[in-house]
Each structure stands twice: as C-alpha cells, then as structure tokens.
Design a protein around this motif. Structure first.
Motif, PDB file in Angstrom:
ATOM      1  N   MET A 262       0.840  -1.173   0.000  1.00  0.00           N
ATOM      2  CA  MET A 262       0.000   0.000   0.000  1.00  0.00           C
ATOM      3  C   MET A 262       0.881   1.229   0.000  1.00  0.00           C
ATOM      4  O   MET A 262       2.064   1.141   0.316  1.00  0.00           O
ATOM      5  CB  MET A 262      -0.984  -0.058   1.149  1.00  0.00           C
ATOM      6  CG  MET A 262      -0.491   0.398   2.490  1.00  0.00           C
ATOM      7  SD  MET A 262      -1.686   0.196   3.807  1.00  0.00           S
ATOM      8  CE  MET A 262      -1.664  -1.553   4.014  1.00  0.00           C
ATOM      9  N   GLU A 263       0.314   2.332  -0.322  1.00  0.00           N
ATOM     10  CA  GLU A 263       1.067   3.572  -0.484  1.00  0.00           C
ATOM     11  C   GLU A 263       0.370   4.698   0.275  1.00  0.00           C
ATOM     12  O   GLU A 263      -0.841   4.691   0.422  1.00  0.00           O
ATOM     13  CB  GLU A 263       1.099   3.903  -1.979  1.00  0.00           C
ATOM     14  CG  GLU A 263       2.038   5.005  -2.351  1.00  0.00           C
ATOM     15  CD  GLU A 263       2.101   5.151  -3.868  1.00  0.00           C
ATOM     16  OE1 GLU A 263       1.889   6.276  -4.346  1.00  0.00           O
ATOM     17  OE2 GLU A 263       2.345   4.142  -4.553  1.00  0.00           O
ATOM     18  N   ALA A 264       1.153   5.647   0.755  1.00  0.00           N
ATOM     19  CA  ALA A 264       0.609   6.818   1.452  1.00  0.00           C
ATOM     20  C   ALA A 264       1.116   8.077   0.761  1.00  0.00           C
ATOM     21  O   ALA A 264       2.260   8.132   0.323  1.00  0.00           O
ATOM     22  CB  ALA A 264       1.032   6.809   2.918  1.00  0.00           C
ATOM     23  N   GLU A 265       0.273   9.078   0.681  1.00  0.00           N
ATOM     24  CA  GLU A 265       0.614  10.345   0.040  1.00  0.00           C
ATOM     25  C   GLU A 265       1.496  11.233   0.913  1.00  0.00           C
ATOM     26  O   GLU A 265       2.207  12.087   0.406  1.00  0.00           O
ATOM     27  CB  GLU A 265      -0.667  11.116  -0.314  1.00  0.00           C
ATOM     28  CG  GLU A 265      -1.527  10.433  -1.348  1.00  0.00           C
ATOM     29  CD  GLU A 265      -0.934  10.500  -2.736  1.00  0.00           C
ATOM     30  OE1 GLU A 265      -0.329  11.537  -3.079  1.00  0.00           O
ATOM     31  OE2 GLU A 265      -1.057   9.500  -3.466  1.00  0.00           O
ATOM     32  N   ASN A 266       1.408  11.044   2.239  1.00  0.00           N
ATOM     33  CA  ASN A 266       2.155  11.897   3.152  1.00  0.00           C
ATOM     34  C   ASN A 266       2.374  11.163   4.474  1.00  0.00           C
ATOM     35  O   ASN A 266       1.888  10.056   4.659  1.00  0.00           O
ATOM     36  CB  ASN A 266       1.423  13.233   3.370  1.00  0.00           C
ATOM     37  CG  ASN A 266       0.014  13.045   3.902  1.00  0.00           C
ATOM     38  OD1 ASN A 266      -0.189  12.434   4.943  1.00  0.00           O
ATOM     39  ND2 ASN A 266      -0.966  13.553   3.168  1.00  0.00           N
ATOM     40  N   GLY A 267       3.106  11.796   5.365  1.00  0.00           N
ATOM     41  CA  GLY A 267       3.441  11.170   6.634  1.00  0.00           C
ATOM     42  C   GLY A 267       2.251  10.858   7.519  1.00  0.00           C
ATOM     43  O   GLY A 267       2.195   9.796   8.145  1.00  0.00           O
ATOM     44  N   LEU A 268       1.293  11.763   7.583  1.00  0.00           N
ATOM     45  CA  LEU A 268       0.112  11.529   8.413  1.00  0.00           C
ATOM     46  C   LEU A 268      -0.692  10.344   7.897  1.00  0.00           C
ATOM     47  O   LEU A 268      -1.168   9.509   8.668  1.00  0.00           O
ATOM     48  CB  LEU A 268      -0.757  12.789   8.464  1.00  0.00           C
ATOM     49  CG  LEU A 268      -0.129  13.989   9.174  1.00  0.00           C
ATOM     50  CD1 LEU A 268      -1.019  15.219   9.034  1.00  0.00           C
ATOM     51  CD2 LEU A 268       0.131  13.680  10.631  1.00  0.00           C
ATOM     52  N   GLU A 269      -0.821  10.258   6.584  1.00  0.00           N
ATOM     53  CA  GLU A 269      -1.541   9.127   5.990  1.00  0.00           C
ATOM     54  C   GLU A 269      -0.785   7.820   6.245  1.00  0.00           C
ATOM     55  O   GLU A 269      -1.397   6.780   6.468  1.00  0.00           O
ATOM     56  CB  GLU A 269      -1.732   9.348   4.492  1.00  0.00           C
ATOM     57  CG  GLU A 269      -2.579   8.283   3.829  1.00  0.00           C
ATOM     58  CD  GLU A 269      -2.769   8.518   2.345  1.00  0.00           C
ATOM     59  OE1 GLU A 269      -2.971   7.512   1.642  1.00  0.00           O
ATOM     60  OE2 GLU A 269      -2.708   9.668   1.873  1.00  0.00           O
ATOM     61  N   ALA A 270       0.524   7.868   6.224  1.00  0.00           N
ATOM     62  CA  ALA A 270       1.322   6.674   6.493  1.00  0.00           C
ATOM     63  C   ALA A 270       1.058   6.158   7.908  1.00  0.00           C
ATOM     64  O   ALA A 270       0.836   4.958   8.107  1.00  0.00           O
ATOM     65  CB  ALA A 270       2.808   6.978   6.312  1.00  0.00           C
ATOM     66  N   ILE A 271       1.048   7.049   8.871  1.00  0.00           N
ATOM     67  CA  ILE A 271       0.771   6.653  10.256  1.00  0.00           C
ATOM     68  C   ILE A 271      -0.634   6.083  10.377  1.00  0.00           C
ATOM     69  O   ILE A 271      -0.857   5.067  11.035  1.00  0.00           O
ATOM     70  CB  ILE A 271       0.981   7.846  11.212  1.00  0.00           C
ATOM     71  CG1 ILE A 271       2.470   8.149  11.319  1.00  0.00           C
ATOM     72  CG2 ILE A 271       0.384   7.556  12.587  1.00  0.00           C
ATOM     73  CD1 ILE A 271       2.790   9.420  12.074  1.00  0.00           C
ATOM     74  N   GLU A 272      -1.585   6.731   9.731  1.00  0.00           N
ATOM     75  CA  GLU A 272      -2.972   6.260   9.760  1.00  0.00           C
ATOM     76  C   GLU A 272      -3.081   4.846   9.179  1.00  0.00           C
ATOM     77  O   GLU A 272      -3.723   3.977   9.748  1.00  0.00           O
ATOM     78  CB  GLU A 272      -3.849   7.224   8.966  1.00  0.00           C
ATOM     79  CG  GLU A 272      -5.309   6.853   8.946  1.00  0.00           C
ATOM     80  CD  GLU A 272      -6.110   7.866   8.165  1.00  0.00           C
ATOM     81  OE1 GLU A 272      -6.448   7.570   6.999  1.00  0.00           O
ATOM     82  OE2 GLU A 272      -6.404   8.940   8.715  1.00  0.00           O
ATOM     83  N   LYS A 273      -2.426   4.607   8.051  1.00  0.00           N
ATOM     84  CA  LYS A 273      -2.495   3.287   7.424  1.00  0.00           C
ATOM     85  C   LYS A 273      -1.826   2.222   8.282  1.00  0.00           C
ATOM     86  O   LYS A 273      -2.312   1.093   8.362  1.00  0.00           O
ATOM     87  CB  LYS A 273      -1.889   3.328   6.025  1.00  0.00           C
ATOM     88  CG  LYS A 273      -2.792   4.031   5.042  1.00  0.00           C
ATOM     89  CD  LYS A 273      -2.308   3.889   3.627  1.00  0.00           C
ATOM     90  CE  LYS A 273      -3.333   4.532   2.697  1.00  0.00           C
ATOM     91  NZ  LYS A 273      -3.130   4.141   1.316  1.00  0.00           N
ATOM     92  N   VAL A 274      -0.733   2.563   8.915  1.00  0.00           N
ATOM     93  CA  VAL A 274      -0.070   1.609   9.800  1.00  0.00           C
ATOM     94  C   VAL A 274      -1.009   1.231  10.936  1.00  0.00           C
ATOM     95  O   VAL A 274      -1.155   0.059  11.284  1.00  0.00           O
ATOM     96  CB  VAL A 274       1.246   2.187  10.359  1.00  0.00           C
ATOM     97  CG1 VAL A 274       1.774   1.338  11.493  1.00  0.00           C
ATOM     98  CG2 VAL A 274       2.281   2.305   9.263  1.00  0.00           C
ATOM     99  N   ALA A 275      -1.680   2.215  11.502  1.00  0.00           N
ATOM    100  CA  ALA A 275      -2.574   1.967  12.637  1.00  0.00           C
ATOM    101  C   ALA A 275      -3.817   1.173  12.228  1.00  0.00           C
ATOM    102  O   ALA A 275      -4.232   0.260  12.943  1.00  0.00           O
ATOM    103  CB  ALA A 275      -2.986   3.295  13.269  1.00  0.00           C
TER     104      ALA A 275
END
Length: 95
Positions: free
Chosen positions: A1-14
């Motif tokens: 999966m991919e995230a557009e930014n750092g906040l989205e990355a943290i959200e996806k991990v969680a």
C-alpha cells in the motif's frame, strides 16, 4: 500500500497493520523522520522494520534516520532487487 504523506502513512499503519515500511524522508505534511520517531515512540511499532529510501545521501541524514530507529538506510537511485533482498532479510526470509 502507499501513502501520500506522513500523516496518511501513520494512519495506514494503525488501521491496516503492516509488516514492513519503506519510508522516504521527503514527504509533505510530516517529515519522514517524524514518522519514524512516532513509530518508535509506540511499543506496538518499535519492532516494525523500516527501510528509509531517500534522495538524501548526506551522512547527517543517514545518522539521524538510523539513530531514530531505521532498520536500513538506502539512497535513490536504488536497485529494486537489492531493496527486495533487504526487505526479505528484515522479514526473516532469505530469498
């Protein structure tokens, strides 16, 4: 999966849960180092393998990422086969 930014990355991990993260330092909203520091500050993510893959080839950035808990630091351009091999090694596989 991919995230557009750092906040989205943290959200996806969680929300999604992942077994390995490839993280760039240059991201909008939240620097990759901040994402890494956030992950390492939570016991649930301390053991998550994180490969930093970035254009920043300077020693200061490398040391900062490794000190913050990066499992590996690679610079762009990169060899996809080498990245795959490192990822497999971090996940406990060999091929």
């Amino acid at each position: 999966m991919e995230a557009e930014n750092g906040l989205e990355a943290i959200e996806k991990v969680a929300i999604e849960g992942i077994s390995l993260m490839v993280l760039d330092l240059n991201m909008p909203d939240m620097h990759g180092l901040e994402v890494l520091e956030f992950l390492r500050s939570h016991s649930k993510y301390r053991g998550l393998p994180v490969i930093v893959l970035t254009t920043r080839g300077d020693e200061t950035s490398r040391k900062a990422a490794l000190s913050a808990g990066a499992s590996l630091y690679l610079t762009k351009p990169f060899n996809p086969g080498e990245l795959k091999q490192h990822a497999l090694e971090l996940l406990g596989g060999t091929s």
